[in-house]
Write a protein that holds these residues in place. Structure first.
Motif, PDB file in Angstrom:
ATOM      1  N   LEU A 165       0.748  -1.244   0.061  1.00 12.99           N
ATOM      2  CA  LEU A 165      -0.136   0.108   0.056  1.00 12.99           C
ATOM      3  C   LEU A 165       0.816   1.397   0.287  1.00 12.99           C
ATOM      4  CD1 LEU A 165      -3.018   1.009   0.152  1.00 12.99           C
ATOM      5  CD2 LEU A 165      -2.522   1.015   2.716  1.00 12.99           C
ATOM      6  N   TYR A 166       2.056   1.335   0.708  1.00 17.52           N
ATOM      7  CA  TYR A 166       2.831   2.506   0.991  1.00 17.52           C
ATOM      8  C   TYR A 166       3.958   2.689   0.112  1.00 17.52           C
ATOM      9  CZ  TYR A 166       0.454   3.794   5.430  1.00 17.52           C
ATOM     10  OH  TYR A 166      -0.537   4.239   6.162  1.00 17.52           O
ATOM     11  N   CYS A 167       4.211   1.673  -0.836  1.00 20.00           N
ATOM     12  CA  CYS A 167       5.365   1.634  -1.667  1.00 20.00           C
ATOM     13  C   CYS A 167       5.147   2.849  -2.764  1.00 20.00           C
ATOM     14  CB  CYS A 167       5.352   0.419  -2.414  1.00 20.00           C
ATOM     15  SG  CYS A 167       6.905   0.433  -3.555  1.00 20.00           S
ATOM     16  N   PRO A 168       5.886   3.842  -2.913  1.00 20.97           N
ATOM     17  CA  PRO A 168       5.746   4.660  -3.935  1.00 20.97           C
ATOM     18  C   PRO A 168       5.861   4.318  -5.262  1.00 20.97           C
ATOM     19  CG  PRO A 168       7.597   5.198  -2.515  1.00 20.97           C
ATOM     20  CD  PRO A 168       7.098   4.270  -1.992  1.00 20.97           C
ATOM     21  N   ASP A 169       6.629   3.234  -5.449  1.00 15.93           N
ATOM     22  CA  ASP A 169       6.978   2.808  -6.877  1.00 15.93           C
ATOM     23  C   ASP A 169       6.333   1.620  -7.336  1.00 15.93           C
ATOM     24  OD1 ASP A 169       8.982   5.011  -7.450  1.00 15.93           O
ATOM     25  OD2 ASP A 169      10.000   4.061  -5.774  1.00 15.93           O
ATOM     26  N   SER A 170       5.097   1.225  -6.576  1.00 13.61           N
ATOM     27  CA  SER A 170       4.518  -0.252  -6.771  1.00 13.61           C
ATOM     28  C   SER A 170       5.294  -1.140  -7.247  1.00 13.61           C
ATOM     29  CB  SER A 170       3.663   0.010  -8.333  1.00 13.61           C
ATOM     30  OG  SER A 170       2.648   1.096  -7.917  1.00 13.61           O
ATOM     31  N   ALA A 171       6.451  -1.264  -6.243  1.00 12.40           N
ATOM     32  CA  ALA A 171       7.472  -2.218  -6.238  1.00 12.40           C
ATOM     33  C   ALA A 171       7.229  -3.381  -5.627  1.00 12.40           C
ATOM     34  CB  ALA A 171       8.859  -1.685  -6.008  1.00 12.40           C
ATOM     35  N   ILE A 172       6.243  -3.599  -4.803  1.00 14.24           N
ATOM     36  CA  ILE A 172       6.137  -4.766  -4.115  1.00 14.24           C
ATOM     37  C   ILE A 172       5.171  -5.685  -4.795  1.00 14.24           C
ATOM     38  CG2 ILE A 172       4.924  -5.948  -1.778  1.00 14.24           C
ATOM     39  CD1 ILE A 172       7.512  -4.199  -1.353  1.00 14.24           C
ATOM     40  N   LEU A 173       5.759  -6.988  -5.037  1.00 13.86           N
ATOM     41  CA  LEU A 173       4.813  -7.943  -5.715  1.00 13.86           C
ATOM     42  C   LEU A 173       4.207  -8.661  -5.233  1.00 13.86           C
ATOM     43  CD1 LEU A 173       7.864  -8.982  -8.131  1.00 13.86           C
ATOM     44  CD2 LEU A 173       5.913  -7.344  -8.967  1.00 13.86           C
ATOM     45  N   VAL A 174       2.719  -8.533  -5.501  1.00 14.21           N
ATOM     46  CA  VAL A 174       1.560  -9.319  -4.716  1.00 14.21           C
ATOM     47  C   VAL A 174       0.811 -10.291  -5.823  1.00 14.21           C
ATOM     48  CG1 VAL A 174      -0.588  -8.915  -3.744  1.00 14.21           C
ATOM     49  CG2 VAL A 174       1.127  -7.476  -3.039  1.00 14.21           C
ATOM     50  N   ARG A 175       0.452 -11.532  -5.429  1.00 13.19           N
ATOM     51  CA  ARG A 175      -0.107 -12.358  -6.235  1.00 13.19           C
ATOM     52  C   ARG A 175      -1.361 -13.034  -5.422  1.00 13.19           C
ATOM     53  NH1 ARG A 175       3.741 -15.379  -8.723  1.00 13.19           N
ATOM     54  NH2 ARG A 175       4.440 -13.393  -9.782  1.00 13.19           N
ATOM     55  N   ASP A 176      -2.490 -13.218  -5.671  1.00 12.84           N
ATOM     56  CA  ASP A 176      -3.563 -13.467  -4.930  1.00 12.84           C
ATOM     57  C   ASP A 176      -3.607 -12.933  -3.422  1.00 12.84           C
ATOM     58  OD1 ASP A 176      -4.354 -15.094  -7.183  1.00 12.84           O
ATOM     59  OD2 ASP A 176      -3.319 -16.688  -6.652  1.00 12.84           O
ATOM     60  N   GLY A 177      -3.241 -11.948  -3.241  1.00 15.31           N
ATOM     61  CA  GLY A 177      -3.412 -11.292  -2.038  1.00 15.31           C
ATOM     62  C   GLY A 177      -2.065 -11.787  -1.190  1.00 15.31           C
ATOM     63  N   GLN A 178      -1.111 -12.341  -1.496  1.00 19.25           N
ATOM     64  CA  GLN A 178       0.014 -12.605  -0.942  1.00 19.25           C
ATOM     65  C   GLN A 178       1.298 -12.048  -1.450  1.00 19.25           C
ATOM     66  OE1 GLN A 178       0.076 -15.910   1.384  1.00 19.25           O
ATOM     67  NE2 GLN A 178      -2.067 -15.008   1.642  1.00 19.25           N
ATOM     68  N   VAL A 179       2.133 -11.206  -0.561  1.00 19.18           N
ATOM     69  CA  VAL A 179       3.395 -10.763  -1.150  1.00 19.18           C
ATOM     70  C   VAL A 179       4.279 -11.918  -1.382  1.00 19.18           C
ATOM     71  CG1 VAL A 179       5.427  -9.503  -0.279  1.00 19.18           C
ATOM     72  CG2 VAL A 179       3.120  -8.805   0.651  1.00 19.18           C
ATOM     73  N   VAL A 180       4.660 -11.676  -2.749  1.00 23.59           N
ATOM     74  CA  VAL A 180       5.560 -12.573  -3.183  1.00 23.59           C
ATOM     75  C   VAL A 180       6.904 -12.049  -3.533  1.00 23.59           C
ATOM     76  CG1 VAL A 180       3.584 -14.031  -4.210  1.00 23.59           C
ATOM     77  CG2 VAL A 180       5.038 -12.115  -5.678  1.00 23.59           C
ATOM     78  N   GLY A 181       7.274 -11.007  -3.596  1.00 22.85           N
ATOM     79  CA  GLY A 181       8.570 -10.457  -3.803  1.00 22.85           C
ATOM     80  C   GLY A 181       8.816  -8.844  -3.992  1.00 22.85           C
ATOM     81  N   VAL A 182       9.729  -8.606  -4.465  1.00 21.44           N
ATOM     82  CA  VAL A 182      10.165  -7.154  -4.779  1.00 21.44           C
ATOM     83  C   VAL A 182      10.560  -6.996  -6.010  1.00 21.44           C
ATOM     84  CG1 VAL A 182      11.486  -4.969  -4.010  1.00 21.44           C
ATOM     85  CG2 VAL A 182      10.828  -6.621  -2.345  1.00 21.44           C
ATOM     86  N   ALA A 183       9.828  -5.908  -6.948  1.00 18.19           N
ATOM     87  CA  ALA A 183      10.398  -5.718  -8.510  1.00 18.19           C
ATOM     88  C   ALA A 183      11.707  -4.755  -8.036  1.00 18.19           C
ATOM     89  CB  ALA A 183       9.329  -4.880  -9.210  1.00 18.19           C
ATOM     90  N   TYR A 184      12.821  -5.290  -8.190  1.00 22.62           N
ATOM     91  CA  TYR A 184      13.923  -4.510  -7.911  1.00 22.62           C
ATOM     92  C   TYR A 184      14.306  -3.704  -9.382  1.00 22.62           C
ATOM     93  CZ  TYR A 184      14.808  -7.315  -3.800  1.00 22.62           C
ATOM     94  OH  TYR A 184      14.698  -7.713  -2.572  1.00 22.62           O
ATOM     95  N   ASP A 185      13.835  -3.817 -10.232  1.00 27.42           N
ATOM     96  CA  ASP A 185      14.016  -2.863 -11.407  1.00 27.42           C
ATOM     97  C   ASP A 185      13.305  -1.460 -11.088  1.00 27.42           C
ATOM     98  OD1 ASP A 185      15.169  -4.559 -13.008  1.00 27.42           O
ATOM     99  OD2 ASP A 185      13.487  -5.070 -14.380  1.00 27.42           O
ATOM    100  N   HIS A 186      12.411  -1.534 -10.118  1.00 25.36           N
ATOM    101  CA  HIS A 186      11.799  -0.070  -9.976  1.00 25.36           C
ATOM    102  C   HIS A 186      11.820   0.410  -8.435  1.00 25.36           C
ATOM    103  CE1 HIS A 186       9.392  -1.379 -13.585  1.00 25.36           C
ATOM    104  NE2 HIS A 186       9.868  -0.291 -13.886  1.00 25.36           N
ATOM    105  N   CYS A 187      12.348  -0.621  -7.580  1.00 24.66           N
ATOM    106  CA  CYS A 187      12.524  -0.045  -6.199  1.00 24.66           C
ATOM    107  C   CYS A 187      13.659   0.799  -6.135  1.00 24.66           C
ATOM    108  CB  CYS A 187      12.908  -1.485  -5.341  1.00 24.66           C
ATOM    109  SG  CYS A 187      13.491  -1.027  -3.557  1.00 24.66           S
ATOM    110  N   LYS A 188      13.612   2.171  -5.325  1.00 25.97           N
ATOM    111  CA  LYS A 188      14.696   2.913  -5.309  1.00 25.97           C
ATOM    112  C   LYS A 188      15.053   2.772  -3.989  1.00 25.97           C
ATOM    113  CE  LYS A 188      12.331   6.454  -8.441  1.00 25.97           C
ATOM    114  NZ  LYS A 188      10.950   6.607  -7.726  1.00 25.97           N
TER     115      LYS A 188
END
Lengths: 94, 392
Positions: free
Chosen positions: A47-70
């Motif tokens: 919710l708080y990530c300003p870069d939409s870099a937290i990857l979520v699938r089926d309501g579960q956190v699955v990882g971080v999009a390191y291409d966009h995470c600052k």
């Protein structure tokens, strides 16, 4: 061949969604590392990530999009203390 | 040539503009009313309330918001209008640059007015001149009829030039003066204007776009260069669209400037806006006495019609600029500075005298104008109607 400014008659308009292709991950100094077994999937980090870099699938956190995470660290800051599932580590550290 | 049947009505300038807006049928109007353009919004909001026009009307909380809303709506492909004056235009200032930089065809009526301090609600050109470098086309009406005509015309000019346009009417002198106006039928206005902005402005379509992304040193300058080119091209567009307006409605308007008795003029007065009437009367008086006075009334101040003005003034040995704004630079007002600059490269250039008058709504009376012209042009800068020795 026209000069570059001569083809800009429309003003600064670019295709939508171009930020997906624009990688900002190399700005990062600190890297969030997920400890998934500790994660309670409250989705505060998502919710708080300003870069939409937290990857979520089926309501579960699955990882971080390191291409966009600052590496701003907001995800680690909002992660509930009792879960404490996100650590910020220096970029390039093992 | 097609001429539409017009209806004659008595309207003050603001009502004429509001009526033009109703006939233009903009998709969006966002505004924060301010004296002396308030009535435009009062009258137009009445049209909206009475269902006479199907416009999304946004009464926002400041002029900054008003123009920001216009920018958003225009970027989405809407036909957009607003109006303001004085401090309101000043409050829009940063958004003026965004509208032109994004190449959005917004049309804004400015009921021109002095700027504070001291606070003054009356007419001069200080507000619009403060916006002269913001990348907007600036047109000045001479009469209520012209304010009505040019507001309609400006929509087509803006959409073709991809530039925002200000249509200025002198505060109170035109905004609040009742004049007979030939009003065209709604359908004729709609037929002239057609569908609305063309060319792929759409935030809402199948293919979303990003409007106004970051442009760093690798590309910003190219965008500014392209904007300068758009302005250079706008004079021709203005001429062509004014011609098309004349063919459609049967009313021939001067496109860039209006010369009067300039064939053999020894003294040429250059002026913007409604006080052209006062100068034209002076020209008639002087001509009756056999004195060769002429006038060039400028319609467009941005883009500045340099070449055309050189041609118009080339044969007059004396040029007298009369204007209602100052730059406080010691070099005179903005019009005088630019007229001088435009003439400077001529081998045989006229002498230019810059007369600043009418600040904060002070009247320019015939006898003052006659005395100023009779004393003889002397170059430099003169504040008319202020008791002081003239500047050297």
């Amino acid at each position: 061949m026209a000069n570059r400014w001569q083809v800009l008659d429309r003003g600064p308009v670019i295709p939508g969604g171009s930020s997906v292709a624009y990688r900002t991950g190399d700005w990062r100094q600190l890297r969030p590392v997920l400890d998934l077994p500790r994660c309670v999937h409250c989705l505060f980090c998502w919710l708080y990530c300003p870069d939409s870099a937290i990857l979520v699938r089926d309501g579960q956190v699955v990882g971080v999009a390191y291409d966009h995470c600052k590496g701003c660290g907001i995800c680690a800051a909002v992660c509930p203390p009792r879960a404490n599932a996100i650590r910020m580590v220096p970029e390039g550290a093992p | 040539m097609r001429t539409v049947a017009a209806r004659r009505m008595a309207l003050v300038g603001n009502e004429a503009v509001a009526l033009a807006w109703r006939q233009i049928r903009p998709h969006v109007v966002a505004a924060y009313p301010i004296t002396p353009s308030t009535q435009i919004m009062e009258r137009f909001s009445q049209y909206v309330a009475e269902g006479e026009v199907d416009t999304e009307f946004l009464p926002v909380e400041s002029e900054h918001s008003a123009l920001s809303a216009c920018v958003g709506a225009a970027a989405a492909g809407a036909r957009v209008l607003t109006a303001t004056s004085s401090q309101g235009l000043a409050l829009m200032h940063e958004v003026l640059y965004i509208a032109s930089g994004l190449r959005l065809p917004i049309v804004m009526n400015v009921g021109t007015r002095a700027l504070s301090a001291p606070i003054n609600i009356h007419g001069d050109h200080s507000d619009v001149m403060g916006a002269r470098d913001a990348g907007w086309i600036q047109l000045f009406a001479r009469s209520v009829q012209e304010a009505y005509d040019r507001t309609i015309l400006a929509v087509r000019v803006a959409e073709r030039a991809r530039l925002p346009v200000m249509v200025c009417l002198d505060g109170f002198t035109l905004t609040h003066s009742l004049e007979p106006v030939e009003v065209y039928p709604d359908e004729a206005v709609q037929a002239f204007l057609g569908e609305g902005p063309q060319g792929g402005y759409s935030l809402l379509g199948e293919e979303p776009i990003t409007v106004g992304p970051l442009a760093l040193p690798d590309s910003y300058m190219e965008f500014r260069r392209a904007l300068a080119e758009a302005h250079a091209r706008a004079l021709r567009i203005l001429e062509e669209e004014t011609e098309a307006f004349g063919a459609h409605f049967g009313r021939r308007l001067p496109a860039l400037m209006e010369p009067f008795e300039m064939e053999d003029a020894e003294v040429a007065v250059v002026i913007l806006g409604a006080y052209a009437d006062v100068v034209e009367e002076a020209v008639r008086r002087w001509r009756e006495r056999g004195e060769r006075l002429g006038m060039v009334r400028l319609v467009v101040f941005r883009p500045f019609p340099t070449e055309e003005l050189r041609k118009a003034l080339a044969r007059a040995p004396e040029v007298v600029v009369l204007e209602r704004a100052d730059t406080l630079s010691g070099l005179g007002g903005p019009l005088g500075v630019e007229v001088r600059a435009a003439l400077y490269d001529l081998a045989d250039r006229p002498r230019v005298t810059d007369g600043i008058f009418g600040l904060g709504g002070r009247e320019l009376r015939d006898r003052e104008l006659d005395a100023f012209l009779r004393d003889g042009p002397r170059g430099g800068v003169i504040y008319l109607g202020v008791e002081e020795p003239p500047c050297p």
